[in-house]
Design an enzyme around this catalytic site. Structure first.
Site, PDB file in Angstrom:
ATOM      1  N   SER A 130       0.835  -1.186   0.000  1.00 18.86           N
ATOM      2  CA  SER A 130       0.000   0.000   0.000  1.00 18.86           C
ATOM      3  C   SER A 130       0.879   1.249   0.000  1.00 18.86           C
ATOM      4  O   SER A 130       1.982   1.245   0.551  1.00 18.86           O
ATOM      5  CB  SER A 130      -0.912   0.004   1.242  1.00 18.86           C
ATOM      6  OG  SER A 130      -1.823   1.077   1.194  1.00 18.86           O
ATOM      7  N   ASP A 131       0.397   2.296  -0.636  1.00 19.61           N
ATOM      8  CA  ASP A 131       1.094   3.572  -0.632  1.00 19.61           C
ATOM      9  C   ASP A 131       0.048   4.671  -0.697  1.00 19.61           C
ATOM     10  O   ASP A 131      -1.023   4.477  -1.283  1.00 19.61           O
ATOM     11  CB  ASP A 131       2.056   3.677  -1.825  1.00 19.61           C
ATOM     12  CG  ASP A 131       2.988   4.861  -1.684  1.00 19.61           C
ATOM     13  OD1 ASP A 131       3.922   4.779  -0.869  1.00 19.61           O
ATOM     14  OD2 ASP A 131       2.767   5.884  -2.363  1.00 19.61           O
TER      15      ASP A 131
END
EC number: 3.6.1.-
Length: 196
Positions: free
Chosen positions: A68-69
């Site tokens: 995730s970012d």
């Protein structure tokens, strides 16, 4: 159930995933997070979420890896973490009376097959008009120096908003759980019946 891996050392993401299942391993992904030339915010979080998951998946023979970012976008510009009190106060002063959109990239890679699913989840927060005293008091109380946008929505940061718009408030904290559960179900994993 296959082993579940979180390609992140973020305590916020670990706390979110722990709401769904205690059965996961967090691993730091070795990923260069430098934006590419002319890369927009959506492309950046999509690429980095996949790169983080891939960095961990390549070290495994099986299991599901979550990457995730997240970035905040204000007036078309990517806003990073403030790192200092002065920067946090400056960010919140700019946001006062305006909206900020958070884009969270999410990738799920099956290490055994290489199959990758990806989404980018938007979430918008509308800031009420804030006084300088309110901004300073908030930053001093919560010290949101490692948070993009200079607030913690799961804490006192909620007092800064007039409204929130989006499908999953967890995405604001860094991991869109509704979308993650959907991607896991696509891999045949239902944490409601299998995650205990």
């Amino acid at each position: 159930m296959p082993a579940l891996y979180l390609a992140s050392t973020s305590r916020y993401r670990q706390q979110l995933l722990a709401k769904l299942t205690p059965h996961f391993t967090a691993i730091k992904p070795e990923t260069d997070e430098t934006p590419l030339p002319d890369e927009d915010a959506t492309a950046l979080v999509r690429r980095l979420a996949r790169a983080k998951a891939q960095a961990v998946a390549t070290t495994l023979s099986e299991g599901l890896v979550i990457g995730s970012d997240q970035v905040a976008v204000f007036n078309g510009q990517i806003i990073g973490k403030p790192h200092t009190m002065d920067n946090a106060i400056s960010q919140l002063s700019q946001f006062s009376g305006h909206s900020v959109t958070f884009l969270t990239g999410l990738a799920l890679i099956n290490a055994a097959t290489g199959h990758c699913q990806q989404v980018v989840e938007p979430f918008t927060v509308c800031f009420r008009t804030l006084s300088a005293a309110e901004i300073t008091a908030y930053v001093e109380r919560e010290q949101p120096l490692d948070c993009a946008g200079s607030f913690k929505s799961e804490g006192l940061g909620i007092s800064l908003f007039s409204a929130m718009r989006g499908d999953d408030p967890n995405s604001l904290i860094g991991l869109p759980l509704i979308r993650l559960l959907h991607l896991l179900r696509n891999e045949g994993i239902n944490l409601l019946t299998q995650g205990g």
